[in-house]
Design an enzyme around this catalytic site. Structure first.
Site, PDB file in Angstrom:
ATOM      1  NE  ARG A  64      10.564-133.973 -68.951  1.00  0.00           N
ATOM      2  CZ  ARG A  64       9.290-133.918 -68.544  1.00  0.00           C
ATOM      3  NH1 ARG A  64       8.427-134.841 -68.944  1.00  0.00           N
ATOM      4  NH2 ARG A  64       8.882-132.973 -67.741  1.00  0.00           N
TER       5      ARG A  64
ATOM      6  CE  LYS B 263       8.376-129.585 -69.572  1.00  0.00           C
ATOM      7  NZ  LYS B 263       7.040-129.388 -70.126  1.00  0.00           N
TER       8      LYS B 263
ATOM      9  CD  GLU C 150       2.192-134.489 -75.750  1.00  0.00           C
ATOM     10  OE1 GLU C 150       2.487-134.783 -74.583  1.00  0.00           O
ATOM     11  OE2 GLU C 150       3.019-134.026 -76.562  1.00  0.00           O
TER      12      GLU C 150
HETATM   13  N1  PMP Z   1       3.012-133.195 -72.592  1.00  0.00           N
HETATM   14  C1  PMP Z   1       3.393-131.910 -72.726  1.00  0.00           C
HETATM   15  C2  PMP Z   1       3.382-131.287 -74.080  1.00  0.00           C
HETATM   16  C3  PMP Z   1       3.812-131.183 -71.594  1.00  0.00           C
HETATM   17  O1  PMP Z   1       4.190-129.905 -71.717  1.00  0.00           O
HETATM   18  C4  PMP Z   1       3.808-131.808 -70.335  1.00  0.00           C
HETATM   19  C5  PMP Z   1       4.310-131.070 -69.114  1.00  0.00           C
HETATM   20  N2  PMP Z   1       3.401-130.131 -68.626  1.00  0.00           N
HETATM   21  C6  PMP Z   1       3.368-133.141 -70.241  1.00  0.00           C
HETATM   22  C7  PMP Z   1       2.999-133.806 -71.398  1.00  0.00           C
HETATM   23  C8  PMP Z   1       3.333-133.859 -68.929  1.00  0.00           C
HETATM   24  O2  PMP Z   1       4.644-134.131 -68.485  1.00  0.00           O
HETATM   25  P1  PMP Z   1       5.024-134.214 -66.946  1.00  0.00           P
HETATM   26  O3  PMP Z   1       4.189-135.292 -66.360  1.00  0.00           O
HETATM   27  O4  PMP Z   1       6.458-134.553 -66.938  1.00  0.00           O
HETATM   28  O5  PMP Z   1       4.718-132.889 -66.352  1.00  0.00           O
END
Ligand code: PMP
Length: 288
Positions: A52, A151, A184
């Site tokens: 990622r 990200k 989300e």
């Molecule tokens: N959405 C956002 C905007 C995030 O910053 C994150 C990570 N904290 C997630 C979802 C969750 O992703 P992950 O399970 O890879 O931590």
């Protein structure tokens, strides 16, 4: 001895770990990052995080100066230097020092920073009693503007949403996209359970494709729970039987109230609790 921070191959004491005020990560949020966990000395889903990170970097045309293997080794040695076996790891790559101008191609010294620290999780009662959410008015970034799949170091979209949550007196919130579909949380993915099926918004609505989200989908299928990506509106949240958030730091956290409506009976649901337990087992048994 204090915490040691990795910057470009060297370890510095936390107080001495510094980068330039001309770094584009500071000036423009020009960079990418990952939040990763180590459980019992093992980096959880390391390959997925590396993939990622490199995908995010490619999208913004940032060349990471280390290979995935070298970065993984750098994380390991930083954990070792700090004597950490259970840790939260923040891996950042900024575009580095440039001029004050915008052109990224005038600058070619990416900075790789690794911070390893102990965890600051949600308090335990949040897992036992569940979270309350509000939907916020800040719309999630449109995928054609700044795709949430990247990200990036620019989290202002999420921070604006988090400000709304605090002002509403709750810990977390749900962000919608410009068409009104659920995307989300401010830093976590969202799931609902409806009629025994597990549902989560698809990537095209504008979400970060969480690594915890993918693990939870896998675990659900292992447990013979149908798991699907589906567009959903606030109505779907309000009429859900169960709801929870997922993320590296939070793991799986139940949601019991959304916009002042109880989710199901207002208590963490059985499928949520089962997936939470399965997730913890997988993470701590190092079978990832
Ligand atoms: N959405 C956002 C905007 C995030 O910053 C994150 C990570 N904290 C997630 C979802 C969750 O992703 P992950 O399970 O890879 O931590």
């Amino acid at each position: 001895m204090g915490l040691k921070i990795y910057i470009n191959g060297e370890l510095f004491e936390k107080e001495d770990a510094r980068i330039s005020v001309y770094d584009r990560g500071l000036l423009y949020g020009d960079g990418v990052f990952e939040g990763i966990r180590a459980y019992h000395g093992k980096i959880f889903r390391c390959k997925e995080h590396m993939d990622r990170l490199f995908a995010s970097a490619k999208a913004i045309m940032l060349e990471i100066p280390l290979s995935k293997e070298e970065l993984t080794e750098a994380i390991r040695s930083t954990l070792d230097a700090n004597g950490l076996r259970d840790a939260y790891i923040r891996l950042l790559v900024t575009r580095g020092v440039g001029t004050l101008g915008l052109d990224p191609f005038e600058c070619s010294n990416p900075q790789v920073i690794i911070i390893t620290d102990t965890l600051s999780l949600y308090p335990r009662e949040h897992y036992e009693q569940g979270l309350e959410l509000v939907t916020v008015s800040t719309v999630r970034n449109h995928p054609n503007a700044l795709n949430p799949r990247i990200k990036s170091l620019n989290y202002l979209n999420n921070i604006l949403a988090k400000i709304e949550c605090s002002q509403a007196g709750v810990t977390e919130g749900v962000m919608l996209n410009s068409d009104g579909y659920v995307t989300e949380g401010t830093a976590d993915n969202i799931f609902i359970v409806k009629d025994g099926r597990l549902l989560t918004p698809p990537a095209h609505v504008g979400i970060l494709e969480g690594i915890t989200r993918a693990v939870v989908m896998e675990l659900a299928r292992e447990a013979d729970i149908e798991a699907l990506e589906k567009d959903m509106t606030r109505f779907d949240l309000y009429s859900a039987d169960e709801c929870f958030l997922t993320g590296t730091a939070a793991e799986v956290i139940p949601v019991v109230r959304i916009d002042r409506r109880d989710v199901g009976d207002g208590r963490p649901g059985p499928i949520t609790l089962r997936l939470l337990e399965m997730f913890r087992n997988q993470a701590t048994n190092n079978t990832n």
